[in-house]
Design an enzyme around this catalytic site. Structure first.
Site, PDB file in Angstrom:
ATOM      1  N   ASP A 212       0.845  -1.204   0.000  1.00 13.30           N
ATOM      2  CA  ASP A 212       0.000   0.000   0.000  1.00 13.30           C
ATOM      3  C   ASP A 212       0.875   1.248   0.000  1.00 13.30           C
ATOM      4  O   ASP A 212       2.061   1.172   0.270  1.00 13.30           O
ATOM      5  CB  ASP A 212      -0.818   0.043   1.292  1.00 13.30           C
ATOM      6  CG  ASP A 212      -2.063  -0.796   1.198  1.00 13.30           C
ATOM      7  OD1 ASP A 212      -2.367  -1.287   0.112  1.00 13.30           O
ATOM      8  OD2 ASP A 212      -2.733  -0.943   2.234  1.00 13.30           O
TER       9      ASP A 212
ATOM     10  N   MET B 216      -9.030   8.778   8.557  1.00 20.17           N
ATOM     11  CA  MET B 216      -9.475   9.238   7.231  1.00 20.17           C
ATOM     12  C   MET B 216     -10.443  10.413   7.314  1.00 20.17           C
ATOM     13  O   MET B 216     -11.353  10.522   6.509  1.00 20.17           O
ATOM     14  CB  MET B 216     -10.177   8.088   6.481  1.00 20.17           C
ATOM     15  CG  MET B 216      -9.274   6.931   6.182  1.00 20.17           C
ATOM     16  SD  MET B 216     -10.114   5.620   5.302  1.00 20.17           S
ATOM     17  CE  MET B 216     -11.126   4.916   6.570  1.00 20.17           C
TER      18      MET B 216
ATOM     19  N   LYS C  57      -3.569   3.316  -2.659  1.00 22.23           N
ATOM     20  CA  LYS C  57      -4.872   3.970  -2.841  1.00 22.23           C
ATOM     21  C   LYS C  57      -4.807   5.325  -2.182  1.00 22.23           C
ATOM     22  O   LYS C  57      -4.358   5.435  -1.057  1.00 22.23           O
ATOM     23  CB  LYS C  57      -5.970   3.189  -2.115  1.00 22.23           C
ATOM     24  CG  LYS C  57      -6.331   1.948  -2.807  1.00 22.23           C
ATOM     25  CD  LYS C  57      -7.648   1.436  -2.309  1.00 22.23           C
ATOM     26  CE  LYS C  57      -7.878   0.176  -3.070  1.00 22.23           C
ATOM     27  NZ  LYS C  57      -9.064  -0.439  -2.985  1.00 22.23           N
TER      28      LYS C  57
HETATM   29  N1  SAH Z   1      -4.835   0.097   8.351  1.00 21.41           N
HETATM   30  C1  SAH Z   1      -4.386   1.423   8.736  1.00 21.41           C
HETATM   31  C2  SAH Z   1      -5.443   2.471   8.473  1.00 21.41           C
HETATM   32  C3  SAH Z   1      -5.771   2.649   7.006  1.00 21.41           C
HETATM   33  S1  SAH Z   1      -6.926   3.954   6.737  1.00 21.41           S
HETATM   34  C4  SAH Z   1      -3.997   1.401  10.200  1.00 21.41           C
HETATM   35  O1  SAH Z   1      -4.246   0.419  10.908  1.00 21.41           O
HETATM   36  O2  SAH Z   1      -3.413   2.388  10.654  1.00 21.41           O
HETATM   37  C5  SAH Z   1      -5.848   5.317   6.414  1.00 21.41           C
HETATM   38  C6  SAH Z   1      -5.948   6.330   7.532  1.00 21.41           C
HETATM   39  O3  SAH Z   1      -5.157   5.903   8.632  1.00 21.41           O
HETATM   40  C7  SAH Z   1      -5.399   7.691   7.178  1.00 21.41           C
HETATM   41  O4  SAH Z   1      -6.368   8.488   6.505  1.00 21.41           O
HETATM   42  C8  SAH Z   1      -5.084   8.257   8.558  1.00 21.41           C
HETATM   43  O5  SAH Z   1      -6.245   8.731   9.208  1.00 21.41           O
HETATM   44  C9  SAH Z   1      -4.613   7.019   9.294  1.00 21.41           C
HETATM   45  N2  SAH Z   1      -3.147   6.905   9.270  1.00 21.41           N
HETATM   46  C10 SAH Z   1      -2.416   5.907   8.757  1.00 21.41           C
HETATM   47  N3  SAH Z   1      -1.098   6.116   8.965  1.00 21.41           N
HETATM   48  C11 SAH Z   1      -0.999   7.289   9.639  1.00 21.41           C
HETATM   49  C12 SAH Z   1       0.080   8.064  10.137  1.00 21.41           C
HETATM   50  N4  SAH Z   1       1.352   7.687  10.002  1.00 21.41           N
HETATM   51  N5  SAH Z   1      -0.216   9.227  10.757  1.00 21.41           N
HETATM   52  C13 SAH Z   1      -1.479   9.646  10.926  1.00 21.41           C
HETATM   53  N6  SAH Z   1      -2.547   8.962  10.475  1.00 21.41           N
HETATM   54  C14 SAH Z   1      -2.312   7.799   9.844  1.00 21.41           C
END
Ligand code: SAH
Length: 275
Positions: free
Chosen positions: A41, A178, A64
């Site tokens: 991803d 998100m 994505k």
């Molecule tokens: N599976 C991922 C989430 C995917 S959805 C998890 O468990 O973290 C994607 C969202 O995750 C982004 O829009 C944001 O809100 C959050 N996100 C992922 N990585 C991040 C990071 N390093 N810092 C802040 N938000 C993050």
């Protein structure tokens, strides 16, 4: 004559953590050293791909990013995973954060089961936990919150008043994934629903990366201090009494940079890029 037995591969559905490459688990690291194919991803640290994936492996980016319009359709991702596995490869499907939080893992699991492909699921540090730790915010700190909720809020969503009321009055810590584009609206709705004045908001941009920034204030000061902000992606929002603890326990300085840590490898129009 002996019938040739088709050798099926295996798929490892693995969480890569939120950004800091050192938050990768040993288990995932060992699989990356053995993998034939890595399907990743956008929100996976480039350092993980450069340093931990064996040099013979094929790395495919299927990032994505809805906002920017560049993405690989889920059906294509399923097909790629299934095809490589059926050719007998060890496939590591790397996802940002944890595998099961706001991801399309269900579609991928269904495709694997439908094709009788063996798999393992390996958890990762989800963004909420990474952001909370690197912002010095204990999510269920004693005396502040007894539970935490992982949520998301899109502009198009119609949320009933009772739900806003519940979100505004609960003592649970609220974590929004998100949702950075809707922060102004979210705060407006919570204030309309009379959220208490001891609640704070922390917006954590590019958490756990060298480009992390935390914007923290009382929810009632948000519009004035940070209203109309445009945050670098990815960004996570924490709302609750615990967010105020950031001031006292922060241990990482803001980068004050708006540069992007996660590069968009997939260009608009290109479904898939092979590295
Ligand atoms: N599976 C991922 C989430 C995917 S959805 C998890 O468990 O973290 C994607 C969202 O995750 C982004 O829009 C944001 O809100 C959050 N996100 C992922 N990585 C991040 C990071 N390093 N810092 C802040 N938000 C993050």
């Amino acid at each position: 004559m002996k019938k040739a037995i088709q050798h099926k591969g295996k798929v490892i559905l693995a969480g890569a953590g939120p950004g800091d490459p050192e938050l990768l688990t040993l288990k995932v690291m060992r699989y990356l050293q053995k993998a034939d194919v890595v399907i990743t991803d956008r929100l996976v640290s480039p350092v993980i791909l450069d340093e931990f994936v064996n040099k013979e492996a094929q790395v495919l980016h299927v990032g994505k990013q809805c906002r920017k319009g560049a993405s690989t359709p889920q059906s294509t991702i399923n097909e790629i995973i299934v095809d490589y596995a059926l050719q007998g490869n060890l496939v590591v499907r790397l996802k940002g954060g944890d595998v099961s939080i706001f991801s399309n893992v269900l579609d991928e699991l269904q495709a694997l089961v439908a094709n009788h492909i063996e798999y393992e699921i390996i958890p990762g540090v989800t963004a909420a936990l990474g952001a909370a730790a690197y912002a010095g915010i204990p999510l269920t700190a004693r005396g502040h919150a007894t539970a935490v909720r992982f949520l998301t809020y899109y502009k198009m969503e119609v949320i009933k008043d009772e739900i806003w009321k519940d979100l505004a009055t609960t003592n649970d810590t609220l974590v929004f994934y998100m949702s950075s584009d809707t922060t102004d609206l979210l705060i407006e709705k919570l204030i309309e629903s009379k959220i208490s004045s001891d609640k704070h908001i922390a917006v954590i941009e590019q958490a756990t990366t060298p480009l992390q920034n935390v914007y923290e204030c009382n929810v009632y000061d948000y519009a004035e201090k940070f209203g109309n902000s445009s945050y670098a992606s990815p960004t996570l929002i924490i709302i609750g009494k615990v967010a105020a603890l950031h001031k006292q326990f922060q241990w990482l300085e803001n980068s004050s940079s708006k540069e992007n840590y996660f590069k968009a490898v997939v260009k608009t129009g290109a479904a898939l890029s092979r590295v």
